[in-house]
Design an enzyme around this catalytic site. Structure first.
Site, mmCIF file in Angstrom:
data_model
loop_
_atom_site.group_PDB
_atom_site.id
_atom_site.type_symbol
_atom_site.label_atom_id
_atom_site.label_comp_id
_atom_site.label_asym_id
_atom_site.label_seq_id
_atom_site.Cartn_x
_atom_site.Cartn_y
_atom_site.Cartn_z
ATOM 1 N N ASP A 66 44.471 43.218 39.359
ATOM 2 C CA ASP A 66 44.373 44.449 38.472
ATOM 3 C C ASP A 66 43.036 45.493 38.928
ATOM 4 O OD1 ASP A 66 42.205 42.662 37.693
ATOM 5 O OD2 ASP A 66 43.183 42.469 35.479
ATOM 6 N N ASN A 134 41.334 37.330 24.251
ATOM 7 C CA ASN A 134 42.546 37.386 23.623
ATOM 8 C C ASN A 134 43.495 36.702 24.152
ATOM 9 O OD1 ASN A 134 43.007 39.092 25.571
ATOM 10 N ND2 ASN A 134 43.060 41.046 24.265
ATOM 11 N N HIS A 136 44.581 37.290 27.380
ATOM 12 C CA HIS A 136 45.305 38.126 28.523
ATOM 13 C C HIS A 136 45.129 37.395 30.041
ATOM 14 C CE1 HIS A 136 41.295 40.984 29.273
ATOM 15 N NE2 HIS A 136 41.516 40.051 30.023
ATOM 16 N N GLU A 141 48.091 42.173 28.370
ATOM 17 C CA GLU A 141 47.427 42.035 27.011
ATOM 18 C C GLU A 141 48.487 41.353 25.762
ATOM 19 O OE1 GLU A 141 44.089 42.139 26.596
ATOM 20 O OE2 GLU A 141 43.654 44.253 26.657
HETATM 21 C C1 GLP Z 1 38.778 41.160 32.865
HETATM 22 C C2 GLP Z 1 40.055 40.773 33.843
HETATM 23 C C3 GLP Z 1 40.496 39.478 33.690
HETATM 24 C C4 GLP Z 1 39.607 38.388 33.434
HETATM 25 C C5 GLP Z 1 38.859 38.863 32.445
HETATM 26 C C6 GLP Z 1 37.909 37.645 31.958
HETATM 27 O O1 GLP Z 1 39.583 41.374 31.677
HETATM 28 N N1 GLP Z 1 41.076 41.563 33.856
HETATM 29 O O2 GLP Z 1 41.330 39.461 34.806
HETATM 30 O O3 GLP Z 1 40.340 37.045 33.024
HETATM 31 O O4 GLP Z 1 37.974 39.812 32.648
HETATM 32 O O5 GLP Z 1 36.468 38.165 32.064
HETATM 33 P P1 GLP Z 1 35.312 37.088 32.124
HETATM 34 O O6 GLP Z 1 35.366 36.269 33.192
HETATM 35 O O7 GLP Z 1 33.991 38.205 32.577
HETATM 36 O O8 GLP Z 1 35.145 36.453 30.915
#
Ligand code: GLP
Length: 240
Positions: A66, A134, A136, A141
């Site tokens: 993404d 949440n 995702h 989402e």
């Molecule tokens: C973002 C990314 C996700 C990732 C998430 C978790 O939202 N799009 O792919 O899993 O962050 O982030 P963190 O590892 O900082 O908790």
């Protein structure tokens, strides 16, 4: 599902990197699906160390999940920049074999189609995932549906609040992103999801020990045959 619980995220990252190493050494042109977020940085650090000790990544193709819409690749919070900082500048993956959605594309519909062509041309051998608070995966989402293909998504408020820690100001967090859909993720041969810390404990329990639900997108991974969860004691503490 395989479950591995580690004392520290560094140990979890080391184990995750050893799984990447196995794929890289076992397949002639491996395709790695890559993720961003604080959780996966120990894996990238360990992979960079493996490269310094001789692991050759030059035959790898990488496909990121993404990207934020509206952030140029050199913006410090863009996922392009994240990947350069944490992985690409430390290893020998040729830039021509690196794929990340273009969040600056003038025609986002065309960009989604371009990206889908990439993910359908080459099946992912190893898909790395983090998880949002949440549930995702990528930026798929919670919703009443999960979209199969690459699409533009409006980020939910809990995601904006969580990701605001990386920005100086909440108002700067992009509200839109482009994300690979769940089809390409589920078609990966092997999936490794990492989650560390107490804030991920409730969602890990719901996603992997509750029903499969579109409002907990990661729960769809229960339908995949080769998923490894890499957790620490905190993120695993609500598991039955
Ligand atoms: C973002 C990314 C996700 C990732 C998430 C978790 O939202 N799009 O792919 O899993 O962050 O982030 P963190 O590892 O900082 O908790």
């Amino acid at each position: 599902m395989k479950l591995r619980v580690f004392a520290t995220k560094e140990e979890g990252g080391l184990y995750g990197a050893s799984l990447v190493e196995r794929v890289v050494e076992g397949i002639s042109h491996p395709v790695l699906g890559l993720a961003t977020g604080a959780t996966v940085t120990p894996l990238y650090a360990a992979l960079a160390r493996l490269h310094r000790s001789g692991l050759d990544l030059s035959q790898c193709t990488t496909i990121n999940l993404d990207e934020y819409i509206g952030l140029p690749p050199d913006h410090p919070q863009s996922y392009h920049h994240f990947m350069d900082e944490h992985l690409f500048r430390h290893v020998n993956i040729p830039p021509t074999q690196v794929h990340i959605p273009d969040g600056m594309a003038a025609d986002l519909t065309a960009e989604c189609s371009r990206y889908d062509a990439i993910v359908t041309r080459q099946r992912i051998d190893f898909q790395l995932l983090g998880i949002g608070v949440n549930g995702h995966i990528g930026f798929n989402e919670p919703s009443h549906i999960l979209q199969s293909n690459t699409h533009v998504v409006t980020l939910r408020q809990e995601t904006l609040l969580h990701n605001a820690k990386f920005f100086e100001d909440y108002a700067e967090v992009p509200k839109l992103a482009i994300t690979m859909g769940v089809q390409a993720i589920l078609q990966a041969k092997q999936i490794v999801l990492m989650a560390f810390g107490a804030e991920k404990a409730p969602v890990i329990a719901r996603a992997f020990f509750g029903d499969v639900r579109t409002d907990v997108p990661a729960s769809i991974l229960q339908l995949h045959q080769d998923v490894t969860l890499i957790l620490d004691a905190q993120s695993a503490r609500e598991l039955p």
